[in-house]
Structures are given as C-alpha cells and as structure tokens.
Design a protein around this motif. Structure first.
Motif, PDB file in Angstrom:
ATOM      1  N   SER A 255      47.223  46.619  51.388  1.00 48.46           N
ATOM      2  CA  SER A 255      46.766  47.013  50.049  1.00 48.46           C
ATOM      3  C   SER A 255      45.999  45.864  49.399  1.00 48.46           C
ATOM      4  CB  SER A 255      47.958  47.408  49.171  1.00 48.46           C
ATOM      5  OG  SER A 255      48.859  46.328  49.028  1.00 48.46           O
ATOM      6  N   PHE A 256      45.133  46.223  48.445  1.00 47.98           N
ATOM      7  CA  PHE A 256      44.302  45.236  47.748  1.00 47.98           C
ATOM      8  C   PHE A 256      44.515  45.366  46.245  1.00 47.98           C
ATOM      9  CE2 PHE A 256      40.160  44.324  45.610  1.00 47.98           C
ATOM     10  CZ  PHE A 256      40.187  42.934  45.784  1.00 47.98           C
ATOM     11  N   ASN A 257      44.765  44.226  45.583  1.00 51.02           N
ATOM     12  CA  ASN A 257      44.912  44.174  44.133  1.00 51.02           C
ATOM     13  C   ASN A 257      43.676  43.502  43.554  1.00 51.02           C
ATOM     14  OD1 ASN A 257      45.567  43.397  41.435  1.00 51.02           O
ATOM     15  ND2 ASN A 257      47.755  43.459  41.920  1.00 51.02           N
ATOM     16  N   ALA A 258      42.796  44.293  42.943  1.00 47.17           N
ATOM     17  CA  ALA A 258      41.544  43.746  42.418  1.00 47.17           C
ATOM     18  C   ALA A 258      41.791  42.770  41.275  1.00 47.17           C
ATOM     19  CB  ALA A 258      40.643  44.899  41.949  1.00 47.17           C
ATOM     20  N   THR A 260      44.191  40.511  40.946  1.00 49.64           N
ATOM     21  CA  THR A 260      44.570  39.177  41.429  1.00 49.64           C
ATOM     22  C   THR A 260      43.732  38.723  42.613  1.00 49.64           C
ATOM     23  OG1 THR A 260      46.249  40.108  42.917  1.00 49.64           O
ATOM     24  CG2 THR A 260      46.946  39.531  40.679  1.00 49.64           C
ATOM     25  N   ASN A 261      42.891  39.605  43.140  1.00 47.58           N
ATOM     26  CA  ASN A 261      42.112  39.315  44.336  1.00 47.58           C
ATOM     27  C   ASN A 261      43.014  38.982  45.521  1.00 47.58           C
ATOM     28  OD1 ASN A 261      39.343  39.586  44.798  1.00 47.58           O
ATOM     29  ND2 ASN A 261      38.838  37.976  43.322  1.00 47.58           N
ATOM     30  N   GLN A 262      44.103  39.715  45.638  1.00 48.44           N
ATOM     31  CA  GLN A 262      45.054  39.465  46.716  1.00 48.44           C
ATOM     32  C   GLN A 262      45.217  40.689  47.603  1.00 48.44           C
ATOM     33  OE1 GLN A 262      48.698  38.076  44.896  1.00 48.44           O
ATOM     34  NE2 GLN A 262      47.902  36.010  44.595  1.00 48.44           N
ATOM     35  N   PHE A 299      47.750  37.514  51.002  1.00 46.55           N
ATOM     36  CA  PHE A 299      46.545  36.727  51.261  1.00 46.55           C
ATOM     37  C   PHE A 299      45.715  36.604  49.988  1.00 46.55           C
ATOM     38  CE2 PHE A 299      47.751  38.416  55.331  1.00 46.55           C
ATOM     39  CZ  PHE A 299      47.345  37.474  56.280  1.00 46.55           C
ATOM     40  N   ASP A 300      45.089  35.451  49.808  1.00 46.57           N
ATOM     41  CA  ASP A 300      44.067  35.279  48.780  1.00 46.57           C
ATOM     42  C   ASP A 300      42.762  35.786  49.364  1.00 46.57           C
ATOM     43  OD1 ASP A 300      42.266  34.455  46.869  1.00 46.57           O
ATOM     44  OD2 ASP A 300      43.153  32.479  46.591  1.00 46.57           O
TER      45      ASP A 300
END
Length: 538
Positions: A255-258, A260-262, A299-300
C-alpha cells in the motif's frame, strides 16, 4: 476429585484456598464463576467442598430456628451469539486491502470464538470477496484499483453468528513505480540478513552483491550489519549454528500513503530455522523450528530517499487497546526486589550459556503438575491457538499450564469482573461472558510471576541450564530492572547437551526455538536482558 476421594485427600486438593463462608439457612453461596471454571476444563474432577465450622453447634435440619434447608443453586446460562466485534480498520492497497479489528468483549459461549466471517462489498451492495479466519486481521486480494469498497466482519461461535460490523469505505490503488520492486526488496532484505547472521557473507556489500533491489535495502542493512556479523563470529566460536532453510511470504499486500510518501508491505513471513548446538563435538544436536510472523515493512518512497525505514509487527502502529491495560502493572503496584534464590540462567556477555558448578544436581520435582503435558499442549497449539491479546505470551503460557498440565485456577470468592478482582493475586481466566475481565496474573507476564512465585508460592526457581526441564516456564526481564515482560514454555530438552533448551510461545509464535538462539539475538537488542526459569509445582 475422583469417586474414591477421601476427606483427607480432598483437603490436599483444596491446597489452602480460602473458603467462601455462609451461615446455614441463609441465602445460597454464589458459585457461578466457579462453574464457568469447571466448564473450561471438563472431566478434570473439579467441584465444591462443603465444610462445617468445627466450632459451630450441631444443627438439626427442620428444628426450630432453621429458616430453610441448605441449598446449592447453579443457574444455567445458555450459549448465545457473540457480541459485535470492535471497530474495523481497512487500509486499501494495490489490488486489495488489509483489515484489522478487535475481538468481541462478549464471546457468547464458554467455547469461545470459532472464526470470523469477512465479506468485502462493492458500491452496489454486492459481496465480491468472502473469507474466514481465526485471527483478528486479514489480507484481502483480488480487488480492483480505483473502486470503492466496504468490509463487514462478524464473530462466530459454535452456537450462532454475531452481528456484522462494517468498516468505512476504502479504495485500493496502485503503488508508484509498482509493487513488485518492494515485494522483492523485502525478500532480499531477509535473505541478506540471514546470510550475515549465518556467516555466509562477511560484509554487508558482499551480501548485497547478488541482490537486484540493493538500493532499497542498503541503508537499513548497513545499520544492522555490524551486529549480525558479530553474531555470526561469536556463534562460530561457541559451536552454535543457525541456518534459515526455508523462507516464504504469504498474504502479501503493498500500500502507498501519499500523505507520508511511504510504502508498506504487509506479509506473513514463514521461516524454518535449523539450529545446531556444540557443533563438531559428540554432543552435537540439530533441531528445526518453523515460525509465522505477521510483519509490516515500511519504505520511504520520496525521490532521493527511497529505502527501507523499518520492519515491525503487523498492526504495531495501532493503539494497543485492551492489551495495554491487561499487560500493565495494576495501579499502585511497586516493582519488588527479587528474592535471593532468584538466579537468572547464567550466560556470558553475548548471551551464550555458561555451566555453573554443581549445575547437574537435580531440582525438586512434584507429581501434582503434568509438565510433559504442558509442553505438549504448547507445541500442538502454538500455531493454531488464536491470540486473545496483542501481547499474548502470558495468556498462552497460562493456557498451557491449565489446559495441558492440569494446574488449578485460583478463583476469588464472589462474582468476578470488578477491577479489584482482576488485581487480586489469584489466577483465573473468564472466557465468558467477558474474557477481558480475567485476572491480570493470567495475561500479563509480571503479574504471572507475582502470582506463581511472589504471593502464592506455587512455583520454584530453576537455577541452571542443566536443571531446566520440559514444562518449566521462562521469565524474561528485558531491561534488567526486575520487571518480567515475557513468558515462554520449555518445549524440548536435549538428551545430549545441557545447552539444548528449546521453547514454545506466542508473540512471536514458536514451537521449538533454541534458547541459545533467543538469548544471543535478544542480547543484541537488550544488553541487560536476563532469563529466569521457574517450575510450577501446584
């Protein structure tokens, strides 16, 4: 009890538990909670002992002054459907979602929850995915990115299904750059860590040389590398080998969290580890253990900073909820000094076992507890027994003692459930109607110690590796401050080497993990860590 138990034998069974007193002719004694305990262990011969006060005058039933005969009244409470589960958290991922929730406070039956039904519903109200699980989390795949969904979940027991609890809407979405690179990075990160810890690679860059996703894991691996390499060197010198013979990832969701950019990779990491003690000697012994760990790799994903930030238990970023309350020390409790006979299992500064003088002397063994059955239950149920709490180690050890070894509960008189009862120094488990109202001593490591050793004297200390036996308990003090934060069950003991102690546990789940492996790895993270062994005698 048995059909031939005598009065003297009954007195031994009671074990000095304080009686509940009532005056003849007055309202009956409430034994509801004791009856629930009997149901937890059918066929164990549990019951009630009625004893007259030796100082009381002889009473004749039916004579003047006797208001009513003595009665024993047990009201039967039929099983019902479970209550609703806690709020459902849904996190959309690439083609799927990660769902988590908390168990219902009311299980509806003493048999507990058999499973959770999970359904994913589209915007038209149609069910597009169904599954069931015994855990309080699930990964759902096969969903369409950009489509809005909801999830609904209910608890099921042997009688009926509870009401559905519905999540907020969520929308699966793709991951910038694609998910596969992160899935491969997680697998290669674990492989590289194993190569360093096993001595297959002597530098971080050597371990990374064959990894196609080295850029994503380089910084994180360099941060851990020195400890892993040192662990390999020390292990070799001690004749201890640890080899990962199988490593897989199941139920993977990215999954991607826009905001936090994580990027987060959720996965069940399954690994089989082979450990060898006293390698190259006549006492050499090899043992395999398999574990399943629900992990989240974060991940960053920002440009120029792309890389693995941390690996953590899945759900570690959720509020602890009831688990935090249960595993906390009761209000007003001070941390006591340990008694003089509390001696940790001796190890060197790196966590490797040290044999002490006289270590092969036998320790006291009693027949009141079936220790082999404690270990058998722990091994057989390590992977199948659901977690009742996020921090489930003491709860699992208590179940092994009670369900496997026949260790008797110590139930306080009167109705259970009040906070003062939970802090009571006795030891009991209430699965129904509200299992979270069980005693702190059942589900929290330090309170477990306080009951069995400090306040009730039901267990004795085991002072050396050689004297540890199957069915003993391991208490772990992570910070060297006399506070126990973890409990494990000794599940196997080597017939060749006194160093061959293996344990089963929850949090994380193991069946036969080598204590040498656990101690050496633990010492790297917690330099002041100590492990004590105790033996429950009644």
């Amino acid at each position: 009890m048995t059909g031939t138990t005598t009065g003297a034998g009954l007195a031994e069974i009671v074990n000095g538990q304080p009686p509940v007193q009532a005056t003849v002719g007055q309202p009956a004694i409430d034994v509801t909670e004791m009856a629930k305990v009997w149901d937890q262990q059918p066929g164990a011969g549990q019951g009630i002992a009625l004893q007259a006060d030796p100082g009381s005058p002889i009473a004749t039933f039916g004579a003047p002054g006797m208001a009513a005969p003595v009665q024993l009244v047990i009201d039967y409470l039929p099983a019902v459907a479970p209550g609703t589960i806690g709020p459902v958290t849904a996190r959309g991922g690439d083609g799927g979602a990660y769902l988590s929730w908390s168990a219902p406070a009311d299980e509806g039956s003493s048999a507990g929850i058999s499973q959770y039904d999970v359904q994913v519903i589209n915007g038209s109200g149609g069910v597009v995915r169904t599954l069931n699980t015994k855990e309080t989390h699930a990964t759902v795949t096969g969903l369409t990115n950009g489509t809005v969904y909801r999830a609904q979940i209910r608890a099921v027991n042997s009688t009926a299904a509870g009401a559905w609890t519905t999540s907020a809407t969520f929308t699966p979405s793709s991951v910038p750059g694609g998910s596969q690179q992160y899935i491969e990075a997680v697998r290669q990160y674990q492989q590289a860590r194993n190569e360093l810890a096993q001595g297959d690679s002597t530098t971080v860059e050597h371990a990374l040389a064959s990894k196609t996703r080295a850029t994503l894991i380089r910084a994180s691996l360099h941060a851990e590398g020195a400890d892993l390499i040192d662990l390999a060197v020390q292990s070799s010198q001690q004749g201890f080998n640890r080899t990962s013979v199988a490593l897989t990832q199941d139920d993977v969701l990215v999954s991607f969290n826009a905001g936090t950019n994580q990027v987060t990779v959720h996965a069940n990491v399954k690994e089989t580890v082979r450990t060898t003690i006293e390698a190259g000697t006549a006492n050499e012994e090899t043992s395999d253990d398999s574990s399943v760990l629900a992990r989240a790799f974060v991940f960053d994903a920002a440009t120029g900073r792309t890389g693995l930030l941390r690996s953590q238990a899945a759900g570690a970023d959720r509020p602890e909820g009831r688990a935090g309350e249960v595993n906390a020390l009761p209000t007003g409790t001070s941390v006591p000094s340990l008694p003089d006979d509390a001696v940790p299992l001796p190890v060197d500064q790196n966590g490797y076992p040290v044999e002490t003088a006289g270590a092969r002397q036998s320790e006291t063994v009693t027949a009141a507890v079936n220790r082999s059955a404690i270990a058998t239950w722990a091994v057989n149920n390590a992977h199948s027994e659901p977690y009742d709490f996020d921090n489930d180690c003491a709860n699992f050890a208590s179940k092994a003692l009670y369900r496997g070894g026949g260790v008797k509960m110590a139930v306080p008189p009167g109705a259970l459930g009040a906070l003062t009862k939970r802090q009571d120094p006795r030891w009991w488990y209430q699965s129904w109607p509200r299992r979270y109202l069980s005693s702190y001593s059942w589900s929290a490591a330090h309170n477990f110690y306080l009951h069995f050793v400090k306040t009730r004297g039901r267990a004795s200390w085991v002072s050396s590796w050689a004297n540890v036996q199957v069915g003993d308990l391991l208490l772990i003090d992570w910070h060297g401050n006399n506070v126990f934060g973890h409990v494990s069950v000794v599940s196997k003991k080597s017939s060749k080497s006194w160093k061959g102690v293996y344990y089963a546990q929850h949090q994380p789940t193991y069946q036969w993990r080598s204590l040498v492996d656990g101690m050496t790895a633990g010492k790297k993270k917690y330099p002041k860590m100590k492990v004590y062994a105790i033996r429950v005698n009644w």
